[in-house]
Write a protein that holds these residues in place. Structure first.
Motif, PDB file in Angstrom:
ATOM      1  N   ASP A  77       2.381  -9.899   9.828  1.00  0.00           N
ATOM      2  CA  ASP A  77       1.702  -8.814   9.101  1.00  0.00           C
ATOM      3  C   ASP A  77       1.829  -7.500   9.872  1.00  0.00           C
ATOM      4  O   ASP A  77       2.107  -6.439   9.292  1.00  0.00           O
ATOM      5  N   ASN A  81       3.561  -4.180   8.381  1.00  0.00           N
ATOM      6  CA  ASN A  81       2.783  -2.936   8.238  1.00  0.00           C
ATOM      7  C   ASN A  81       3.428  -1.793   9.022  1.00  0.00           C
ATOM      8  O   ASN A  81       3.546  -0.675   8.524  1.00  0.00           O
ATOM      9  N   GLU A  84       6.490  -0.562   7.275  1.00  0.00           N
ATOM     10  CA  GLU A  84       6.155   0.208   6.051  1.00  0.00           C
ATOM     11  C   GLU A  84       5.727   1.634   6.391  1.00  0.00           C
ATOM     12  O   GLU A  84       5.958   2.566   5.631  1.00  0.00           O
ATOM     13  N   THR A  85       5.127   1.789   7.566  1.00  0.00           N
ATOM     14  CA  THR A  85       4.673   3.150   7.931  1.00  0.00           C
ATOM     15  C   THR A  85       5.755   3.890   8.723  1.00  0.00           C
ATOM     16  O   THR A  85       5.483   4.916   9.330  1.00  0.00           O
TER      17      THR A  85
END
Ligand SMILES: Nc1ncnc2c1ncn2[C@@H]1O[C@H](COP(=O)(O)OP(=O)(O)O)[C@@H](O)[C@H]1O
Ligand SMILES: Cc1cn([C@H]2C[C@H](O)[C@@H](COP(=O)(O)OP(=O)(O)O)O2)c(=O)[nH]c1=O
Length: 191
Positions: A77, A81, A84-85
């Motif tokens: 995860d 994450n 994605e950023t």
């Protein structure tokens, strides 16, 4: 982007991770550093078990493979994450370490089916004799014949999965320069 350094014990992964992370951060990008085994309770259990005299026994190895897979599942995860950023994830090892160190390729791939594939794997290829000289032989995994087997498995994985291979027998600065030359174009950076 999820970048991973791989290699046998003593190849220079931790040393190069820190230099690479600092260079990327100095270029204004944000880096998240991870390592396997992690510092989670599972990772700590793994490190404890690696000290056992039975560390290389077949049954023990199966348990370790499952624990390594469980340990890295906790990271997925975070990696997703961060990607994605737009942050850079730098990892010391990945599920490829399990393919190199543990036996049963199909089973290892199955228990790691939820592990994300790194976008870039850099294999630090070091002569086994040098690796032994660098390591204090703290755990059972640092025996010359064993490490040479692992080294050859890594080189085979590199061919099969398109790793970038760096000669880790060179000095720290030269290895760092070689790694920067690989990473820079992937991140749109100049050296
Ligand atoms: N290019 C290099 N030449 C000589 N010694 C090195 C080099 N890179 C790392 N070392 C030393 O080898 C040891 C293992 O390095 P480390 O980065 O911890 O490897 P790994 O994380 O792959 O086990 C450390 O004592 C480190 O200072
Ligand atoms: C991540 C991983 C590590 N290992 C082994 C490699 C190391 O011998 C040991 C601990 O990893 P690590 O602390 O990275 O050792 P080193 O810094 O010397 O490379 O665990 C596996 O056998 N399978 C795995 O999936």
């Amino acid at each position: 982007m999820y970048i991973c350094l791989e290699g046998i014990d003593g190849a220079g992964k931790s040393t190069q991770m820190e230099r690479l992370a600092q260079w990327i951060e100095n270029c204004g990008l944000t880096v998240t550093r991870i390592r396997e085994p992690t510092d989670s309770p599972v990772g700590l259990l793994i490190r404890e078990m690696l000290q056992s005299p039975q560390a290389q026994d077949e049954g023990f190895q199966r348990t370790l493979a499952l624990l390594f897979a469980a340990d890295r599942t906790l990271l997925m995860d975070t990696i997703s994450n961060e990607k994605e950023t737009g942050r850079i994830v730098l990892s010391d090892r990945s599920f490829y370490s399990s393919l190199a160190y543990q036996n049963g390729e199909e089973w290892i791939a199955q228990i790691n089916q939820y592990a994300l594939e790194p976008d870039l794997v850099i294999l630090l290829d070091l002569e086994t004799e040098k690796a032994i000289a660098r390591c204090e032989g703290t755990d059972k995994f640092e025996e010359a014949t064993f490490l040479e087997t692992i080294r050859q498995r890594y080189l085979k994985l590199a061919q099969e999965h398109g790793f970038m291979v760096v000669n880790a027998n060179n000095g720290v600065n030269k290895v760092h320069e070689d790694i920067k030359r690989i990473v820079a174009p992937k991140l749109g950076m100049c050296i």
